[in-house]
Scaffold this active site. Structure first.
Site, PDB file in Angstrom:
ATOM      1  N   GLY A 157      68.602  24.897  61.303  1.00  0.00           N
ATOM      2  CA  GLY A 157      67.642  25.082  62.383  1.00  0.00           C
ATOM      3  C   GLY A 157      68.335  25.632  63.603  1.00  0.00           C
ATOM      4  CB  THR A 186      72.371  26.430  68.506  1.00  0.00           C
ATOM      5  OG1 THR A 186      72.804  27.359  67.506  1.00  0.00           O
ATOM      6  CG2 THR A 186      73.585  25.874  69.219  1.00  0.00           C
ATOM      7  CB  CYS A 194      69.768  31.986  60.370  1.00  0.00           C
ATOM      8  SG  CYS A 194      70.001  32.006  58.606  1.00  0.00           S
ATOM      9  CD  GLU A 236      68.573  32.402  66.336  1.00  0.00           C
ATOM     10  OE1 GLU A 236      68.413  31.246  66.730  1.00  0.00           O
ATOM     11  OE2 GLU A 236      68.990  32.696  65.206  1.00  0.00           O
TER      12      GLU A 236
HETATM   13  P1  NAP Z   1      64.283  23.901  64.810  1.00  0.00           P
HETATM   14  O1  NAP Z   1      63.277  23.774  65.866  1.00  0.00           O
HETATM   15  O2  NAP Z   1      65.673  23.572  65.101  1.00  0.00           O
HETATM   16  O3  NAP Z   1      63.746  23.030  63.591  1.00  0.00           O
HETATM   17  C1  NAP Z   1      64.382  22.928  62.350  1.00  0.00           C
HETATM   18  C2  NAP Z   1      63.951  21.644  61.679  1.00  0.00           C
HETATM   19  O4  NAP Z   1      64.410  20.532  62.455  1.00  0.00           O
HETATM   20  C3  NAP Z   1      62.451  21.485  61.576  1.00  0.00           C
HETATM   21  O5  NAP Z   1      62.153  20.792  60.385  1.00  0.00           O
HETATM   22  C4  NAP Z   1      62.149  20.630  62.792  1.00  0.00           C
HETATM   23  O6  NAP Z   1      60.941  19.925  62.690  1.00  0.00           O
HETATM   24  C5  NAP Z   1      63.326  19.705  62.816  1.00  0.00           C
HETATM   25  N1  NAP Z   1      63.619  19.106  64.106  1.00  0.00           N
HETATM   26  C6  NAP Z   1      63.270  19.520  65.346  1.00  0.00           C
HETATM   27  N2  NAP Z   1      63.724  18.669  66.283  1.00  0.00           N
HETATM   28  C7  NAP Z   1      64.403  17.689  65.632  1.00  0.00           C
HETATM   29  C8  NAP Z   1      65.116  16.520  66.047  1.00  0.00           C
HETATM   30  N3  NAP Z   1      65.227  16.193  67.329  1.00  0.00           N
HETATM   31  N4  NAP Z   1      65.678  15.745  65.109  1.00  0.00           N
HETATM   32  C9  NAP Z   1      65.598  16.055  63.797  1.00  0.00           C
HETATM   33  N5  NAP Z   1      64.917  17.140  63.347  1.00  0.00           N
HETATM   34  C10 NAP Z   1      64.343  17.958  64.247  1.00  0.00           C
HETATM   35  O7  NAP Z   1      64.325  25.364  64.226  1.00  0.00           O
HETATM   36  P2  NAP Z   1      63.092  26.247  63.827  1.00  0.00           P
HETATM   37  O8  NAP Z   1      62.411  26.622  65.082  1.00  0.00           O
HETATM   38  O9  NAP Z   1      62.292  25.602  62.795  1.00  0.00           O
HETATM   39  O10 NAP Z   1      63.860  27.465  63.115  1.00  0.00           O
HETATM   40  C11 NAP Z   1      64.465  28.478  63.801  1.00  0.00           C
HETATM   41  C12 NAP Z   1      65.955  28.239  64.011  1.00  0.00           C
HETATM   42  O11 NAP Z   1      66.636  27.919  62.801  1.00  0.00           O
HETATM   43  C13 NAP Z   1      66.653  29.455  64.524  1.00  0.00           C
HETATM   44  O12 NAP Z   1      67.470  29.130  65.603  1.00  0.00           O
HETATM   45  C14 NAP Z   1      67.499  29.939  63.354  1.00  0.00           C
HETATM   46  O13 NAP Z   1      68.635  30.665  63.682  1.00  0.00           O
HETATM   47  C15 NAP Z   1      67.833  28.689  62.677  1.00  0.00           C
HETATM   48  N6  NAP Z   1      68.131  28.947  61.276  1.00  0.00           N
HETATM   49  C16 NAP Z   1      69.420  28.908  60.847  1.00  0.00           C
HETATM   50  C17 NAP Z   1      69.740  29.162  59.529  1.00  0.00           C
HETATM   51  C18 NAP Z   1      71.140  29.099  59.017  1.00  0.00           C
HETATM   52  O14 NAP Z   1      71.350  29.065  57.808  1.00  0.00           O
HETATM   53  N7  NAP Z   1      72.141  29.059  59.843  1.00  0.00           N
HETATM   54  C19 NAP Z   1      68.724  29.453  58.630  1.00  0.00           C
HETATM   55  C20 NAP Z   1      67.411  29.504  59.100  1.00  0.00           C
HETATM   56  C21 NAP Z   1      67.134  29.240  60.427  1.00  0.00           C
HETATM   57  P3  NAP Z   1      59.526  20.547  63.210  1.00  0.00           P
HETATM   58  O15 NAP Z   1      59.721  22.009  63.368  1.00  0.00           O
HETATM   59  O16 NAP Z   1      58.588  20.195  62.117  1.00  0.00           O
HETATM   60  O17 NAP Z   1      59.197  19.880  64.481  1.00  0.00           O
END
Ligand code: NAP
Ligand code: MG
Length: 485
Positions: A234, A236, A290, A388
């Site tokens: 997810g 950073t 990502c 990003e």
């Molecule tokens: P995110 O907001 O960080 O969420 C990722 C996951 O974490 C979701 O299931 C989210 O739940 C959960 N989450 C949010 N806050 C949390 C907390 N305080 N404690 C535990 N879990 C929590 O990311 P996103 O908006 O879904 O995805 C976009 C980001 O992911 C981008 O920054 C991208 O670069 C990154 N990403 C990285 C990779 C990699 O392999 N490096 C791959 C894909 C994506 P909810 O959304 O259901 O609230």
């Protein structure tokens, strides 16, 4: 309504091999970003439900049903899950496209890689071995590789099922049990996968799925004393929060986080291939990738030609219905994501030169689409260069020589991936070594394989997924000493 949308649609929580509504009865809506319509109302896990899922995973981990399975039998379960998923490939792809908005052909690539990942780790299950150590003295000393325990896998919405499999496949192969929390925007394929895991024969508690918000369900998993390891993909910002929260129970943590990956075109590159690579590097997956090549670094002498061709390609990339086989650009995942991407575009319009796209779009009057957007004359210090965006927005920067190219490439807090386009093999390998990133693609971009490790340097996280390397995160090493005298 449910069956009409998809025969594999499930909307309850999957705990201990049982489908359960939330203990509070709460549900949340899942939206199709192409039509803005509600697809499903999914059970929202309460604290009691999360606790039940962790307890089920823990009980399974300690049970005879799981412990007495041989490594080869665990592998056989994963092979069976892969076969069952293959049988439902088309349905699973449709479901992935329905909640994510990605074109159907991309969902097919995702689900096929999920199958590959299951088979790859199925093959590893009976090859996870310790060593014998030639220590000094009259001892026989050896190591065991033991499963770390209960794994909470927390995943984002951009590759919902595939990224989940990068975690649960090696975890189960290693003998761990899993609680999976999909992103709220895209829980449907994780739930459909639970049905497959049950049919494959995984015992109760080996694989659980709890849906709901990150700050509630996700955060509870991170704090729960019954969870031994967090595997997170997810942002950073959330990764940092998880690391802080996991400290109180000293959980093992692996973090796959964001990126702002440089795609570097040198003047001696095959420019046709480089332009195609730059285009796919940012616009594949609507830029919600990502490792997207979101900073294009172009050597000055070929800048005008590259930018002209890229802009022309981008203008032809018309947003379309993701279920249409000709569509190459679907809607971004949600209204919220569309607003975020558009706010970056507005910032970019003030800082740099817009040469393609720049607007929201609709298809048949609906959907959270964003045009394929390119900014030229971008420089470090600009929001569109430093942050990003996670959408179809490319920033083009210019450099004069190799050293400046490397310096610009590394001028970021991230280090997930990079691309290099050149015909000079010495330059290619020299630059590959100089770039601080977990993956470097030379004369190609955005390729993945279950056998090739993937993960970040710097603030793109730590730990590796895929390949043999991923297994390390799901095992502990135990050293056993036997006195021989
Ligand atoms: P995110 O907001 O960080 O969420 C990722 C996951 O974490 C979701 O299931 C989210 O739940 C959960 N989450 C949010 N806050 C949390 C907390 N305080 N404690 C535990 N879990 C929590 O990311 P996103 O908006 O879904 O995805 C976009 C980001 O992911 C981008 O920054 C991208 O670069 C990154 N990403 C990285 C990779 C990699 O392999 N490096 C791959 C894909 C994506 P909810 O959304 O259901 O609230
Ligand atoms: Mg989020």
């Amino acid at each position: 309504m449910t069956a009409a949308i998809s025969p594999i649609l499930k909307t309850d929580l999957f705990i201990n091999n049982e489908w359960r509504p939330s203990s509070t009865g709460a549900r949340f809506e899942v939206i199709n970003p192409a039509t803005e319509e509600v697809i499903a109302e999914v059970a929202e896990a309460s604290p009691d439900d999360v606790d039940a899922a962790v307890k089920a995973a823990k009980a399974c981990f300690e049970s005879d049903a799981w412990r007495s399975l041989s490594a080869r039998q665990r592998g056989a379960l994963l092979y069976r899950a892969a076969d069952l998923l293959e049988e439902r490939l088309e349905e699973m792809c449709r479901l992935e496209t329905l909640h994510n908005g990605k074109p159907l052909f991309e969902s097919k690539i995702d689900v096929e890689m999920t199958i590959e990942t299951l088979r790859y780790y199925a093959g590893w299950a009976d090859k996870i071995a310790g060593n014998t150590i030639p220590v000094d003295g009259p001892f026989f000393t050896y190591t065991l590789r033991e499963p770390v325990g209960v794994v909470a896998a927390i995943v984002p919405w951009n590759f919902p099922l595939n990224l989940a499999s990068w975690k649960f496949a090696p975890a189960l192969a290693a003998g761990c049990t899993v609680v999976l929390k999909p992103a709220s925007e895209t829980p449907l394929t994780a739930l459909a996968m639970a049905d497959i895991m049950q049919q494959a024969g995984f015992p109760p508690g080996a694989f659980n799925v709890v849906c709901g918000g990150g700050s509630t369900v996700g955060a509870q998993l991170v704090r729960h004393p019954g969870v031994d390891k967090i595997a997170f993909t997810g942002s950073t910002a959330v990764g940092k929060e998880i690391m802080r929260e996991a400290a109180s129970t000293l959980k093992r943590v692996t973090l796959e986080l964001g990126g702002k990956s440089p795609n570097i075109i040198f003047a001696d590159a095959d420019l046709k291939a480089a332009v195609r690579g730059a285009h796919n590097g940012i616009f594949y997956g609507k830029g919600e990738v990502c490792a997207a090549g979101s900073r294009l670094l172009v050597e000055r002498s070929v800048h005008d030609q590259v930018v002209e061709e890229l802009a022309e390609r981008a203008r032809k990339l018309v947003p379309g219905d993701p279920f249409d086989k000709n569509t190459r650009l679907g809607p971004v995942v949600s209204k919220k994501q569309q607003e975020i991407v558009l706010s970056y575009i507005e910032a970019g319009k003030k800082e740099a030169k817009l040469i393609a796209g720049g607007n929201p779009a609709k298809v048949n009057g609906k959907g959270y689409y964003v045009e394929a957007t390119i900014f030229d004359d971008a420089r470090p210090g600009m929001k569109i260069v430093d942050e990003e965006i996670f959408g179809p927005v490319l920033a083009v920067l210019t450099f004069d020589d190799v050293e400046e190219g490397i310096e610009l490439a590394n001028r970021t807090m991230y280090g997930l991936a990079a691309g290099i386009w050149t015909r000079d093999i010495q330059k290619a390998h020299r630059v590959a070594r100089a770039i601080k990133a977990g993956t470097v693609w030379i004369n190609t971009y955005n390729f993945y394989d279950a056998a090739a490790p993937f993960g970040g340097y710097k603030q793109s996280g730590f730990g590796r997924e895929l390949g043999r390397e991923a297994l390390e995160a799901y095992t502990e090493v135990k050293t056993v000493w036997v006195g021989l005298k």
